[in-house]
Structure formats: C-alpha cells, structure tokens
Motif scaffolding. Structure first.
Motif, PDB file in Angstrom:
ATOM      1  N   LEU A   1      41.923  50.079  30.440  1.00  0.00           N
ATOM      2  CA  LEU A   1      42.010  48.691  30.791  1.00  0.00           C
ATOM      3  C   LEU A   1      40.656  48.151  30.743  1.00  0.00           C
ATOM      4  O   LEU A   1      39.679  48.760  30.828  1.00  0.00           O
ATOM      5  CB  LEU A   1      42.333  48.091  32.289  1.00  0.00           C
ATOM      6  N   ASP A   2      40.194  46.964  29.994  1.00  0.00           N
ATOM      7  CA  ASP A   2      39.043  46.498  30.234  1.00  0.00           C
ATOM      8  C   ASP A   2      38.696  45.835  31.382  1.00  0.00           C
ATOM      9  O   ASP A   2      39.387  45.800  32.031  1.00  0.00           O
ATOM     10  CB  ASP A   2      38.888  45.518  28.858  1.00  0.00           C
ATOM     11  N   MET A   3      37.571  45.532  31.537  1.00  0.00           N
ATOM     12  CA  MET A   3      36.898  45.059  32.926  1.00  0.00           C
ATOM     13  C   MET A   3      37.840  43.679  33.249  1.00  0.00           C
ATOM     14  O   MET A   3      38.226  43.678  34.296  1.00  0.00           O
ATOM     15  CB  MET A   3      35.576  44.582  32.781  1.00  0.00           C
ATOM     16  N   GLU A   4      38.086  42.921  32.555  1.00  0.00           N
ATOM     17  CA  GLU A   4      39.044  41.542  32.960  1.00  0.00           C
ATOM     18  C   GLU A   4      40.369  41.970  33.267  1.00  0.00           C
ATOM     19  O   GLU A   4      40.726  41.643  34.563  1.00  0.00           O
ATOM     20  CB  GLU A   4      38.920  40.622  31.841  1.00  0.00           C
ATOM     21  N   ALA A   5      40.886  42.818  32.608  1.00  0.00           N
ATOM     22  CA  ALA A   5      42.335  43.379  32.978  1.00  0.00           C
ATOM     23  C   ALA A   5      42.232  44.266  34.218  1.00  0.00           C
ATOM     24  O   ALA A   5      43.006  44.127  35.261  1.00  0.00           O
ATOM     25  CB  ALA A   5      42.924  44.173  31.616  1.00  0.00           C
ATOM     26  N   LEU A   6      41.102  44.977  34.392  1.00  0.00           N
ATOM     27  CA  LEU A   6      41.001  45.783  35.534  1.00  0.00           C
ATOM     28  C   LEU A   6      40.918  44.951  36.967  1.00  0.00           C
ATOM     29  O   LEU A   6      41.413  45.181  37.810  1.00  0.00           O
ATOM     30  CB  LEU A   6      39.951  46.924  35.504  1.00  0.00           C
ATOM     31  N   GLN A   7      40.080  43.909  36.660  1.00  0.00           N
ATOM     32  CA  GLN A   7      39.702  42.976  37.929  1.00  0.00           C
ATOM     33  C   GLN A   7      40.957  42.178  38.247  1.00  0.00           C
ATOM     34  O   GLN A   7      41.203  42.114  39.301  1.00  0.00           O
ATOM     35  CB  GLN A   7      38.841  41.751  37.515  1.00  0.00           C
ATOM     36  N   GLN A   8      42.112  41.884  37.356  1.00  0.00           N
ATOM     37  CA  GLN A   8      43.242  41.214  37.735  1.00  0.00           C
ATOM     38  C   GLN A   8      44.240  42.088  38.285  1.00  0.00           C
ATOM     39  O   GLN A   8      45.025  41.698  39.062  1.00  0.00           O
ATOM     40  CB  GLN A   8      43.918  40.726  36.412  1.00  0.00           C
ATOM     41  N   ARG A   9      44.171  43.530  38.021  1.00  0.00           N
ATOM     42  CA  ARG A   9      45.092  44.406  38.637  1.00  0.00           C
ATOM     43  C   ARG A   9      44.850  45.265  39.677  1.00  0.00           C
ATOM     44  O   ARG A   9      45.279  46.235  40.009  1.00  0.00           O
ATOM     45  CB  ARG A   9      45.557  45.095  37.326  1.00  0.00           C
ATOM     46  N   SER A  10      43.298  45.020  40.151  1.00  0.00           N
ATOM     47  CA  SER A  10      42.778  45.869  41.206  1.00  0.00           C
ATOM     48  C   SER A  10      42.566  45.284  42.456  1.00  0.00           C
ATOM     49  O   SER A  10      41.981  44.087  42.332  1.00  0.00           O
ATOM     50  CB  SER A  10      41.775  46.345  40.745  1.00  0.00           C
ATOM     51  N   VAL A  11      42.739  45.906  43.775  1.00  0.00           N
ATOM     52  CA  VAL A  11      42.241  45.574  44.826  1.00  0.00           C
ATOM     53  C   VAL A  11      41.384  46.358  45.187  1.00  0.00           C
ATOM     54  O   VAL A  11      41.373  47.589  45.025  1.00  0.00           O
ATOM     55  CB  VAL A  11      43.435  45.515  45.906  1.00  0.00           C
ATOM     56  N   PHE A  12      40.160  45.875  46.027  1.00  0.00           N
ATOM     57  CA  PHE A  12      39.171  46.881  46.613  1.00  0.00           C
ATOM     58  C   PHE A  12      39.176  46.682  48.131  1.00  0.00           C
ATOM     59  O   PHE A  12      39.115  45.400  48.656  1.00  0.00           O
ATOM     60  CB  PHE A  12      37.799  46.637  46.034  1.00  0.00           C
ATOM     61  N   ILE A  13      39.159  47.650  48.861  1.00  0.00           N
ATOM     62  CA  ILE A  13      38.819  47.405  50.338  1.00  0.00           C
ATOM     63  C   ILE A  13      37.603  48.308  50.750  1.00  0.00           C
ATOM     64  O   ILE A  13      37.492  49.674  50.250  1.00  0.00           O
ATOM     65  CB  ILE A  13      40.236  47.883  50.989  1.00  0.00           C
ATOM     66  N   GLY A  14      36.794  47.749  51.644  1.00  0.00           N
ATOM     67  CA  GLY A  14      35.716  48.703  51.991  1.00  0.00           C
ATOM     68  C   GLY A  14      35.017  48.144  53.282  1.00  0.00           C
ATOM     69  O   GLY A  14      35.535  47.344  53.956  1.00  0.00           O
ATOM     70  N   ASP A  15      33.604  48.601  53.850  1.00  0.00           N
ATOM     71  CA  ASP A  15      33.464  48.278  54.996  1.00  0.00           C
ATOM     72  C   ASP A  15      31.888  48.360  55.327  1.00  0.00           C
ATOM     73  O   ASP A  15      31.466  48.127  56.376  1.00  0.00           O
ATOM     74  CB  ASP A  15      33.555  49.372  56.233  1.00  0.00           C
ATOM     75  N   ALA A  16      31.008  48.704  54.234  1.00  0.00           N
ATOM     76  CA  ALA A  16      29.794  48.827  54.298  1.00  0.00           C
ATOM     77  C   ALA A  16      28.853  48.245  53.378  1.00  0.00           C
ATOM     78  O   ALA A  16      29.322  47.850  52.256  1.00  0.00           O
ATOM     79  CB  ALA A  16      29.419  50.270  54.570  1.00  0.00           C
ATOM     80  N   PRO A  17      27.187  48.065  53.277  1.00  0.00           N
ATOM     81  CA  PRO A  17      26.612  47.462  52.305  1.00  0.00           C
ATOM     82  C   PRO A  17      26.621  48.182  51.166  1.00  0.00           C
ATOM     83  O   PRO A  17      26.554  47.610  49.965  1.00  0.00           O
ATOM     84  CB  PRO A  17      25.180  47.472  52.973  1.00  0.00           C
ATOM     85  N   ASN A  18      27.056  49.694  50.993  1.00  0.00           N
ATOM     86  CA  ASN A  18      27.039  50.404  49.776  1.00  0.00           C
ATOM     87  C   ASN A  18      28.350  49.800  49.081  1.00  0.00           C
ATOM     88  O   ASN A  18      28.344  50.415  47.815  1.00  0.00           O
ATOM     89  CB  ASN A  18      26.635  51.700  49.839  1.00  0.00           C
ATOM     90  N   ASP A  19      28.957  49.183  49.510  1.00  0.00           N
ATOM     91  CA  ASP A  19      30.342  48.596  48.706  1.00  0.00           C
ATOM     92  C   ASP A  19      30.152  47.367  47.969  1.00  0.00           C
ATOM     93  O   ASP A  19      30.860  46.495  47.393  1.00  0.00           O
ATOM     94  CB  ASP A  19      31.529  48.292  49.618  1.00  0.00           C
ATOM     95  N   ASP A  20      28.875  46.818  48.226  1.00  0.00           N
ATOM     96  CA  ASP A  20      28.331  45.361  47.843  1.00  0.00           C
ATOM     97  C   ASP A  20      28.677  45.310  46.246  1.00  0.00           C
ATOM     98  O   ASP A  20      29.174  44.383  45.906  1.00  0.00           O
ATOM     99  CB  ASP A  20      26.892  45.232  47.703  1.00  0.00           C
ATOM    100  N   SER A  21      28.508  46.181  45.322  1.00  0.00           N
ATOM    101  CA  SER A  21      28.915  46.424  43.879  1.00  0.00           C
ATOM    102  C   SER A  21      30.306  46.173  43.748  1.00  0.00           C
ATOM    103  O   SER A  21      30.684  45.394  42.817  1.00  0.00           O
ATOM    104  CB  SER A  21      28.243  47.366  43.185  1.00  0.00           C
ATOM    105  N   MET A  22      31.085  46.590  44.319  1.00  0.00           N
ATOM    106  CA  MET A  22      32.539  46.463  44.426  1.00  0.00           C
ATOM    107  C   MET A  22      32.949  45.061  44.879  1.00  0.00           C
ATOM    108  O   MET A  22      33.837  44.627  44.015  1.00  0.00           O
ATOM    109  CB  MET A  22      33.266  47.647  44.948  1.00  0.00           C
ATOM    110  N   PHE A  23      32.221  44.473  46.023  1.00  0.00           N
ATOM    111  CA  PHE A  23      32.570  43.061  46.310  1.00  0.00           C
ATOM    112  C   PHE A  23      32.326  42.063  45.113  1.00  0.00           C
ATOM    113  O   PHE A  23      32.821  41.046  44.929  1.00  0.00           O
ATOM    114  CB  PHE A  23      32.025  42.839  47.317  1.00  0.00           C
ATOM    115  N   ARG A  24      31.184  42.580  44.416  1.00  0.00           N
ATOM    116  CA  ARG A  24      30.827  41.587  43.348  1.00  0.00           C
ATOM    117  C   ARG A  24      31.593  41.624  42.244  1.00  0.00           C
ATOM    118  O   ARG A  24      32.100  40.720  41.588  1.00  0.00           O
ATOM    119  CB  ARG A  24      29.451  42.020  42.971  1.00  0.00           C
TER     120      ARG A  24
END
Length: 266
Positions: free
Chosen positions: A187-210
C-alpha cells in the motif's frame, strides 16, 4: 468516539504502554478486544517504544500481524508459525554503533542527579531508554534537562508515558509504519492512510497522529495535549487498556451495522 467513522479501515496501528497496558498490565478486556479485532479480519500492528525483547514475545504470542519496536527502529513479522523475520531501518551493525554513542552521551550528562536507564535496556537493539516514570521517578524539570542536553548533542529524543527514548537516525514510529504498509501490504501512503486506524496516548505518538487521519487517543492522553503539536481526532471516555477496548467495541459495532445494512432487503 460517538461521531468517529471507521469507514472501511481494516488495519490497526496501536501504541502499547498505557494504550494497551493499564498500570503496566495487559487486562483481560484488552486482550479479548485484540482477539476480537483480529478475528474480524483487522490486521493489528503494535507500534511501541518498547525493546526488541518485548517485541519478540508480542509477535510470537499476540494475535498481531507485525510489531514495530524501539520507536520505529525495526519491525518484526512471522514468515512461518515459529519463524520471525526482523527488518531494521538501516542495519543492525550501524544501529549498534549508534547505540554505543548514545550510552556514552547519557553517562556524560552534566546533571545534579543520575538518570537511570530503563530496566529493559539490555534487550534493546537500537535505541537507549532513560526511565523517568516506570521504576524511577524524575520531575518534569529533570526530564526537560535530560531531553534538552541530548537534543543539543544531535540526538533524537521522544517522551513516552514511561521513558525518554533516544536514538540516531531519520526514523520514527510513523516512517516505519509507512514502510510496513508498503512492504507487507503493498500500500502506498495514501491507501494506507485510508485503511488504517491509529490509537495512542503520549507525545511520542505525535508523528502517528500527524500522518494517520483516523486517529484516536485513550483518555489519559488529555494530560499531554498541551505539549502535542498533532492530536487525535477522537478520544475515548476510558483510560488506557479499557479505552482501547472501548474503541474496539465501537469499531466492531460499526462493522456489524454496516454488514447488516448490506444484506437488508429493499
């Protein structure tokens, strides 16, 4: 969570410490939620600052497709029931050399206190973890001192809910998640974004939330929001592992409702 639309997502990236775990423990409700998501065909990839040893037991014993460890330094996946393949951001030898430099830098910090390495440091392949909120307890000012001195020396430093993770290299949780999407799922980045959920809790998850628009925080993330540049679009009402279970129940409920709607006669 009431207004969060999971759409057609079928991949879950999840933080581990204080997102899946609660007070350092994996609750039965949380592990059951993992199993239910996997049984529903959702591919689960934990994304953790945790050590390689921790990741080894996760990929061998949990219902997951792969695991990303040490803040994006590597990922591991099964190629056969008892065979694990490890993929490093660069190569293990260069990462080990960088790790030695970081250990020397931490030992040489000019501080009026002694920072302690995480108890799992011996099981880390790439990064160095300073314990500030697991077995040790550092004040916010002490954490800031360690952080600032190491950043000034050119190291990457991210704060999890329990550790300061320090590394050299242009990787983080998000860059490795994108590589996993490409190498394991084609999957390229756009397809991955459309098909993925991320869940986290802390500042080091910032890049995933971005980089992942379908992002969720468990309730305990609220104490960190003021220092986070990128934030989740939804937050569970419950903390840690129970918040993860709340997210899973909502996701599975939406999938069930969607399936019923598809078979409903006109």
């Amino acid at each position: 969570m009431d207004n969060f639309d999971f759409g057609g997502a079928d991949i879950l990236f999840t933080d581990v410490d204080d997102t899946l775990t609660t007070g350092g423990q994996l609750l039965p409700e949380t592990y059951l939620a993992l199993c239910q998501l996997a049984s529903a065909g959702i591919r689960i990839i934990p994304v953790t600052g945790g050590c390689a040893g921790w990741c080894d037991q996760i990929i061998r014993t949990w219902p997951v497709t792969a695991v990303i460890g040490e803040g994006g330094a590597f990922y591991a996946h099964r190629t056969a029931p008892q065979t694990i393949q490890w993929h490093y951001w660069d190569n293990q030898a260069s990462h080990r050399a960088d790790q030695a430099k970081i250990l020397m830098a931490v030992a040489s910090l000019e501080l009026d206190f002694e920072p302690k390495l995480a108890s799992d440091q011996a099981f880390r392949y790439v990064d160095v973890a300073v314990d500030y909120n697991q077995q040790e307890s550092l004040s916010p000012e002490q954490v800031e001192s360690v952080h600032d001195q190491l950043v000034a020396q050119g190291f990457n430093v991210r704060q999890s809910s329990i550790h300061l993770n320090i590394w050299l290299g242009d990787f983080d949780k998000s860059t490795m998640a994108i590589r996993v999407g490409r190498e394991l799922f084609d999957l390229d980045m756009e397809a991955l974004q459309q098909r993925s959920v991320f869940i986290g809790d802390a500042p080091n998850d910032d890049s995933m939330f971005r980089n992942f628009p379908l992002s969720i925080g468990v309730a305990n993330i609220r104490k960190h929001l003021s220092v986070m540049v990128h934030q989740p679009v939804a937050i569970t009402s419950k903390r840690s592992g129970l918040g993860f279970a709340e997210m899973a129940a909502t996701w599975l409920g939406q999938r069930e409702s969607s399936a019923r709607a598809k078979v409903r006669p006109d």
